[in-house]
Scaffold this motif. Structure first.
Motif, short mmCIF file in Angstrom:
data_model
loop_
_atom_site.label_atom_id
_atom_site.label_comp_id
_atom_site.label_asym_id
_atom_site.label_seq_id
_atom_site.Cartn_x
_atom_site.Cartn_y
_atom_site.Cartn_z
N LEU A 9 0.83 -1.21 0.00
CA LEU A 9 0.00 0.00 0.00
C LEU A 9 0.87 1.25 0.00
O LEU A 9 1.82 1.35 0.77
N ASP A 10 0.50 2.22 -0.84
CA ASP A 10 1.22 3.51 -0.85
C ASP A 10 0.28 4.66 -0.57
O ASP A 10 0.65 5.83 -0.72
N GLY A 11 -0.97 4.36 -0.19
CA GLY A 11 -1.93 5.42 0.11
C GLY A 11 -2.75 5.85 -1.11
O GLY A 11 -3.67 6.64 -0.97
N GLY A 117 0.23 4.16 -8.80
CA GLY A 117 0.23 4.61 -7.41
C GLY A 117 0.13 6.10 -7.30
O GLY A 117 -0.57 6.74 -8.10
N LEU A 118 0.86 6.66 -6.38
CA LEU A 118 0.78 8.10 -6.12
C LEU A 118 1.38 8.93 -7.25
O LEU A 118 1.03 10.08 -7.43
N GLY A 119 2.30 8.33 -7.98
CA GLY A 119 2.98 9.08 -9.05
C GLY A 119 2.25 9.05 -10.36
O GLY A 119 2.84 9.25 -11.41
N GLU A 120 0.94 8.77 -10.31
CA GLU A 120 0.17 8.58 -11.54
C GLU A 120 -0.02 9.88 -12.31
O GLU A 120 -1.03 10.55 -12.19
MG LIG Z 1 4.89 5.29 -7.03
#
Ligand SMILES: [Mg+2]
Ligand SMILES: Nc1ncnc2c1ncn2[C@@H]1O[C@H](COP(=O)(O)OP(=O)(O)OP(=O)(O)O)[C@@H](O)[C@H]1O
Length: 145
Positions: A9-11, A117-120
């Protein structure tokens, strides 16, 4: 089958979609789930003269760690009604490497991971972590988009 499932999980919402998937599978197969977060390593930097060396580094490290714990706690709360055994684990390092190491050492039989993930921000189908985990994992990987 799939008695031990690792869920990195990365949030991000996609990692939570992976968690939802994992909880559904686990409740059918009576599997045990581990929510896993990797705090990325940062380089010691940021002391000024007169300050304790690395004070900024330590402060940021603590903040990163607290962020990781809160990602894991939020996910645990989200699924507390589900009748599934969920454990939480925090590691430090390169996400893809820590995820694959944990899968190997812990003898998991499935990894369920988000496609992004978050870097989408770019148009790619997969992020670098899911891409590398799918290539190097010691067990099957289910990528949720
Ligand atoms: Mg990422
Ligand atoms: N630090 C992390 N700890 C645990 N799981 C992670 C971490 N980073 C990513 N993941 C997992 O990998 C999935 C895909 O994320 P990834 O980082 O590959 O994509 P991205 O952030 O869109 O792209 P990139 O990071 O390459 O810019 C996430 O949904 C999550 O399940």
């Amino acid at each position: 089958m799939y008695k031990k499932i690792l869920v990195p999980l990365d949030g991000s919402h996609r990692s939570m979609a992976a968690a939802t998937h994992a909880v559904q599978i686990a409740s059918k197969l009576n599997s045990k789930i581990t929510f896993f977060h990797v705090v990325p390593n940062i380089t010691p930097y940021g002391s000024k003269s007169g300050e304790h060396p690395g004070a900024a580094f330590k402060a940021i490290s603590r903040e990163f760690e607290a962020m990781g714990e809160s990602i894991l706690n939020d996910a645990e709360n989200e699924f507390k009604e589900a009748n599934v055994t969920i454990e939480k684990k925090l590691a430090w390092g390169k996400p893809e490497q820590e995820i694959c190491d944990e899968a190997k050492v812990g003898q998991y039989d499935l990894i369920i991971i988000g496609s992004r993930g978050l870097g989408e921000i770019k148009g790619y189908l997969m992020g670098s972590v899911s891409n590398r985990v799918s290539r190097h994992a010691p067990c099957p990987v289910l990528i949720v988009r």
